[in-house]
Design a protein around this motif. Structure first.
Motif, PDB file in Angstrom:
ATOM      1  N   THR A   1     -37.586 -26.198  64.542  1.00  0.00           N
ATOM      2  CA  THR A   1     -37.350 -26.740  65.891  1.00  0.00           C
ATOM      3  C   THR A   1     -35.907 -27.188  66.106  1.00  0.00           C
ATOM      4  O   THR A   1     -35.475 -27.361  67.251  1.00  0.00           O
ATOM      5  CB  THR A   1     -38.283 -27.935  66.151  1.00  0.00           C
ATOM      6  N   ASP A   2     -35.178 -27.389  65.014  1.00  0.00           N
ATOM      7  CA  ASP A   2     -33.774 -27.785  65.143  1.00  0.00           C
ATOM      8  C   ASP A   2     -32.849 -26.597  65.387  1.00  0.00           C
ATOM      9  O   ASP A   2     -31.636 -26.772  65.567  1.00  0.00           O
ATOM     10  CB  ASP A   2     -33.307 -28.522  63.874  1.00  0.00           C
ATOM     11  N   TYR A   3     -33.426 -25.405  65.394  1.00  0.00           N
ATOM     12  CA  TYR A   3     -32.607 -24.198  65.535  1.00  0.00           C
ATOM     13  C   TYR A   3     -32.820 -23.548  66.895  1.00  0.00           C
ATOM     14  O   TYR A   3     -33.955 -23.389  67.354  1.00  0.00           O
ATOM     15  CB  TYR A   3     -32.948 -23.199  64.436  1.00  0.00           C
ATOM     16  N   SER A   4     -31.719 -23.146  67.524  1.00  0.00           N
ATOM     17  CA  SER A   4     -31.794 -22.443  68.798  1.00  0.00           C
ATOM     18  C   SER A   4     -31.384 -20.987  68.602  1.00  0.00           C
ATOM     19  O   SER A   4     -30.240 -20.700  68.226  1.00  0.00           O
ATOM     20  CB  SER A   4     -30.875 -23.103  69.836  1.00  0.00           C
ATOM     21  N   ALA A   5     -32.299 -20.090  68.862  1.00  0.00           N
ATOM     22  CA  ALA A   5     -32.033 -18.663  68.671  1.00  0.00           C
ATOM     23  C   ALA A   5     -31.089 -18.106  69.719  1.00  0.00           C
ATOM     24  O   ALA A   5     -30.566 -16.999  69.570  1.00  0.00           O
ATOM     25  CB  ALA A   5     -33.346 -17.883  68.692  1.00  0.00           C
ATOM     26  N   THR A   6     -30.850 -18.862  70.788  1.00  0.00           N
ATOM     27  CA  THR A   6     -29.986 -18.366  71.866  1.00  0.00           C
ATOM     28  C   THR A   6     -28.680 -19.147  71.971  1.00  0.00           C
ATOM     29  O   THR A   6     -27.975 -19.054  72.976  1.00  0.00           O
ATOM     30  CB  THR A   6     -30.726 -18.452  73.212  1.00  0.00           C
ATOM     31  N   SER A   7     -28.343 -19.867  70.927  1.00  0.00           N
ATOM     32  CA  SER A   7     -27.125 -20.687  70.965  1.00  0.00           C
ATOM     33  C   SER A   7     -25.883 -19.804  71.054  1.00  0.00           C
ATOM     34  O   SER A   7     -25.779 -18.770  70.388  1.00  0.00           O
ATOM     35  CB  SER A   7     -27.048 -21.563  69.717  1.00  0.00           C
ATOM     36  N   ALA A   8     -24.938 -20.225  71.879  1.00  0.00           N
ATOM     37  CA  ALA A   8     -23.676 -19.490  72.014  1.00  0.00           C
ATOM     38  C   ALA A   8     -22.632 -19.992  71.024  1.00  0.00           C
ATOM     39  O   ALA A   8     -21.557 -19.404  70.886  1.00  0.00           O
ATOM     40  CB  ALA A   8     -23.146 -19.621  73.438  1.00  0.00           C
ATOM     41  N   THR A   9     -22.965 -21.073  70.339  1.00  0.00           N
ATOM     42  CA  THR A   9     -22.050 -21.644  69.336  1.00  0.00           C
ATOM     43  C   THR A   9     -22.747 -21.684  67.986  1.00  0.00           C
ATOM     44  O   THR A   9     -23.964 -21.480  67.885  1.00  0.00           O
ATOM     45  CB  THR A   9     -21.619 -23.068  69.741  1.00  0.00           C
ATOM     46  N   ALA A  10     -21.973 -21.961  66.960  1.00  0.00           N
ATOM     47  CA  ALA A  10     -22.517 -21.980  65.601  1.00  0.00           C
ATOM     48  C   ALA A  10     -23.699 -22.938  65.499  1.00  0.00           C
ATOM     49  O   ALA A  10     -23.631 -24.079  65.959  1.00  0.00           O
ATOM     50  CB  ALA A  10     -21.434 -22.380  64.607  1.00  0.00           C
ATOM     51  N   ASP A  11     -24.793 -22.455  64.905  1.00  0.00           N
ATOM     52  CA  ASP A  11     -26.004 -23.262  64.769  1.00  0.00           C
ATOM     53  C   ASP A  11     -26.674 -22.923  63.439  1.00  0.00           C
ATOM     54  O   ASP A  11     -27.159 -21.810  63.257  1.00  0.00           O
ATOM     55  CB  ASP A  11     -26.963 -22.978  65.934  1.00  0.00           C
TER      56      ASP A  11
ATOM     57  N   THR B   1     -23.602 -13.688  61.272  1.00  0.00           N
ATOM     58  CA  THR B   1     -24.416 -12.464  61.218  1.00  0.00           C
ATOM     59  C   THR B   1     -25.735 -12.676  61.948  1.00  0.00           C
ATOM     60  O   THR B   1     -26.159 -11.845  62.769  1.00  0.00           O
ATOM     61  CB  THR B   1     -24.693 -12.067  59.756  1.00  0.00           C
ATOM     62  N   ILE B   2     -26.382 -13.790  61.645  1.00  0.00           N
ATOM     63  CA  ILE B   2     -27.667 -14.088  62.283  1.00  0.00           C
ATOM     64  C   ILE B   2     -27.489 -14.288  63.793  1.00  0.00           C
ATOM     65  O   ILE B   2     -28.272 -13.766  64.599  1.00  0.00           O
ATOM     66  CB  ILE B   2     -28.295 -15.348  61.636  1.00  0.00           C
ATOM     67  N   ARG B   3     -26.456 -15.019  64.191  1.00  0.00           N
ATOM     68  CA  ARG B   3     -26.228 -15.295  65.614  1.00  0.00           C
ATOM     69  C   ARG B   3     -25.913 -14.001  66.382  1.00  0.00           C
ATOM     70  O   ARG B   3     -26.350 -13.830  67.534  1.00  0.00           O
ATOM     71  CB  ARG B   3     -25.096 -16.309  65.774  1.00  0.00           C
TER      72      ARG B   3
ATOM     73  N   VAL C   1     -30.943  -9.351  70.104  1.00  0.00           N
ATOM     74  CA  VAL C   1     -32.409  -9.393  70.179  1.00  0.00           C
ATOM     75  C   VAL C   1     -32.889 -10.164  71.404  1.00  0.00           C
ATOM     76  O   VAL C   1     -33.832  -9.745  72.097  1.00  0.00           O
ATOM     77  CB  VAL C   1     -33.001 -10.014  68.894  1.00  0.00           C
ATOM     78  N   ASN C   2     -32.258 -11.293  71.703  1.00  0.00           N
ATOM     79  CA  ASN C   2     -32.759 -12.184  72.748  1.00  0.00           C
ATOM     80  C   ASN C   2     -32.099 -11.979  74.117  1.00  0.00           C
ATOM     81  O   ASN C   2     -32.390 -12.719  75.065  1.00  0.00           O
ATOM     82  CB  ASN C   2     -32.573 -13.643  72.320  1.00  0.00           C
ATOM     83  N   ALA C   3     -31.198 -10.991  74.225  1.00  0.00           N
ATOM     84  CA  ALA C   3     -30.520 -10.749  75.501  1.00  0.00           C
ATOM     85  C   ALA C   3     -31.484 -10.151  76.524  1.00  0.00           C
ATOM     86  O   ALA C   3     -32.291  -9.269  76.192  1.00  0.00           O
ATOM     87  CB  ALA C   3     -29.337  -9.823  75.298  1.00  0.00           C
ATOM     88  N   SER C   4     -31.415 -10.655  77.752  1.00  0.00           N
ATOM     89  CA  SER C   4     -32.257 -10.092  78.816  1.00  0.00           C
ATOM     90  C   SER C   4     -31.755  -8.714  79.227  1.00  0.00           C
ATOM     91  O   SER C   4     -32.517  -7.852  79.670  1.00  0.00           O
ATOM     92  CB  SER C   4     -32.274 -11.034  80.029  1.00  0.00           C
ATOM     93  N   SER C   5     -30.431  -8.506  79.054  1.00  0.00           N
ATOM     94  CA  SER C   5     -29.841  -7.181  79.281  1.00  0.00           C
ATOM     95  C   SER C   5     -28.596  -7.051  78.408  1.00  0.00           C
ATOM     96  O   SER C   5     -27.890  -8.031  78.168  1.00  0.00           O
ATOM     97  CB  SER C   5     -29.463  -7.005  80.760  1.00  0.00           C
TER      98      SER C   5
ATOM     99  N   GLN D   1     -20.009  -7.103  73.337  1.00  0.00           N
ATOM    100  CA  GLN D   1     -18.714  -7.448  72.764  1.00  0.00           C
ATOM    101  C   GLN D   1     -18.800  -8.749  71.967  1.00  0.00           C
ATOM    102  O   GLN D   1     -18.201  -8.872  70.894  1.00  0.00           O
ATOM    103  CB  GLN D   1     -17.667  -7.595  73.869  1.00  0.00           C
ATOM    104  N   THR D   2     -19.563  -9.695  72.488  1.00  0.00           N
ATOM    105  CA  THR D   2     -19.755 -10.962  71.772  1.00  0.00           C
ATOM    106  C   THR D   2     -20.399 -10.708  70.412  1.00  0.00           C
ATOM    107  O   THR D   2     -19.951 -11.244  69.387  1.00  0.00           O
ATOM    108  CB  THR D   2     -20.638 -11.924  72.595  1.00  0.00           C
ATOM    109  N   ALA D   3     -21.443  -9.900  70.393  1.00  0.00           N
ATOM    110  CA  ALA D   3     -22.130  -9.578  69.136  1.00  0.00           C
ATOM    111  C   ALA D   3     -21.201  -8.825  68.192  1.00  0.00           C
ATOM    112  O   ALA D   3     -21.184  -9.080  66.974  1.00  0.00           O
ATOM    113  CB  ALA D   3     -23.387  -8.761  69.420  1.00  0.00           C
ATOM    114  N   TYR D   4     -20.435  -7.898  68.768  1.00  0.00           N
ATOM    115  CA  TYR D   4     -19.499  -7.112  67.947  1.00  0.00           C
ATOM    116  C   TYR D   4     -18.460  -8.017  67.293  1.00  0.00           C
ATOM    117  O   TYR D   4     -18.179  -7.891  66.090  1.00  0.00           O
ATOM    118  CB  TYR D   4     -18.810  -6.062  68.815  1.00  0.00           C
ATOM    119  N   ASP D   5     -17.887  -8.920  68.065  1.00  0.00           N
ATOM    120  CA  ASP D   5     -16.856  -9.817  67.527  1.00  0.00           C
ATOM    121  C   ASP D   5     -17.432 -10.733  66.441  1.00  0.00           C
ATOM    122  O   ASP D   5     -16.769 -11.005  65.425  1.00  0.00           O
ATOM    123  CB  ASP D   5     -16.250 -10.666  68.651  1.00  0.00           C
ATOM    124  N   LEU D   6     -18.636 -11.221  66.667  1.00  0.00           N
ATOM    125  CA  LEU D   6     -19.285 -12.075  65.664  1.00  0.00           C
ATOM    126  C   LEU D   6     -19.492 -11.304  64.359  1.00  0.00           C
ATOM    127  O   LEU D   6     -19.244 -11.825  63.263  1.00  0.00           O
ATOM    128  CB  LEU D   6     -20.637 -12.577  66.184  1.00  0.00           C
ATOM    129  N   LEU D   7     -19.948 -10.072  64.465  1.00  0.00           N
ATOM    130  CA  LEU D   7     -20.183  -9.267  63.256  1.00  0.00           C
ATOM    131  C   LEU D   7     -18.874  -8.926  62.552  1.00  0.00           C
ATOM    132  O   LEU D   7     -18.825  -8.868  61.321  1.00  0.00           O
ATOM    133  CB  LEU D   7     -20.943  -7.989  63.615  1.00  0.00           C
TER     134      LEU D   7
END
Length: 300
Positions: free
Chosen positions: A150-160, A195-197, A203-207, A214-220
């Motif tokens: 419950t302390d984890y947010s799968a849709t966080s835009a920042t490090a979690d 990697t997880i974020r 996975v959780n993007a509505s589109s 690009q966000t996912a690419y940069d994170l990876l």
């Protein structure tokens, strides 16, 4: 009738028994290669022998711990290597989507593929070695990742790192009371979190628009670089632990040689002592035999 030889017989029998005992001890030293079968037989060298034996046992325990740690580090390195391959594959797929090489149906497939890789990577980070979780640090009996926490947010835009269930301190090998070597890496390391974020972003993007991709690419991209650094750290840890093993092995060789010099006999010398005691024993038996044949009548 023997009268005056009784006292002499008793004395000679006592001496013969002592010689026989010495002969038996000499034979035992020759066959075992040891100065004594017990520490009490080492006289003033007993304390040094006990101390050396204790040092050797401690060294063997430390070397065993270091060897186990090396095996864990090597397994962790291999696991991270697999995660790198997975991250690079997904990053390549995202790059294709950003360039417009993928149609809408394949974008949906990308989302499904990312979900599969997310599950795989979480499984890899929850890897066990023997009875310990590799990426849980000092809390090795607890699986390090739980995405349902419950302390984890799968849709966080920042490090979690709320998914992390492991310990805050790394695993260690104690060298002595004052020093130790830390080893391994925990699943809350930034490269793993990124990697997880990144995968959760897909996975959780509505589109899957260009910005999301690009966000996912940069994170990876950042994650892959960080994973490489983790592998370098693990390699350095393995080298340090192997140095401990080498040093302890060298010490054991030296200490065992020193212990052997305290407890072992010279083979040639032991054989000479056996021969000497054997001659004395034969002489004692011959003397006893002569005394038994002496009679008072021999002097009348």
């Amino acid at each position: 009738m023997r009268v005056s030889t009784a006292g002499m017989n008793g004395q000679m029998i006592s001496q013969a028994m002592k010689v026989q005992s010495n002969y038996a001890e000499a034979l035992d030293r020759q066959s075992s290669g040891l100065k004594s079968s017990s520490l009490s037989g080492l006289a003033g060298q007993a304390g040094a022998a006990v101390s050396l034996q204790a040092d050797i046992e401690r060294s063997e325990q430390l070397a065993t711990q270091a060897e186990n740690a090396v095996s864990k580090v090597e397994t962790a390195y291999s696991t991270v290597d697999t995660i790198v391959d997975d991250a690079e594959y997904i990053r390549s797929a995202i790059a294709g989507a950003i360039d417009g090489a993928e149609d809408s149906s394949t974008l949906a497939t990308l989302q499904s593929t990312a979900a599969g890789y997310l599950e795989d990577i979480v499984g890899l980070l929850n890897t066990k070695f023997a009875d310990s979780y590799l990426f849980s640090g000092g809390a090795a009996q607890t699986a390090p990742i739980d995405l349902s926490d419950t302390d984890y947010s799968a849709t966080s835009a920042t490090a979690d790192t709320g998914y992390y269930q492991g310990g805050g301190n790394p695993a260690t090998v104690m060298l002595d009371s004052d020093s130790s070597i830390s080893y391994g890496v925990t699943a809350d390391a930034s490269a793993f979190e990124e990697t997880i974020r990144a995968l959760q972003t897909i996975v959780n993007a509505s589109s899957l628009d260009t910005s999301t991709l690009q966000t996912a690419y940069d994170l990876l991209s950042s994650a892959v670089s960080g994973l490489g650094s983790i592998q370098e750290d693990l390699s350095s840890q393995a080298n340090a632990l192997n140095s401990v093993i080498d040093n302890q092995t060298e010490f054991q060789i030296y200490a065992n040689e020193a212990l052997e010099s305290l407890t072992s006999v010279d083979v040639a010398e032991a054989s000479a002592v056996v021969s000497q005691q054997e001659v004395l024993l034969q002489a004692s038996f011959a003397t006893l035999s002569s005394l038994k044949s002496v009679s008072l009548l021999d002097y009348i």
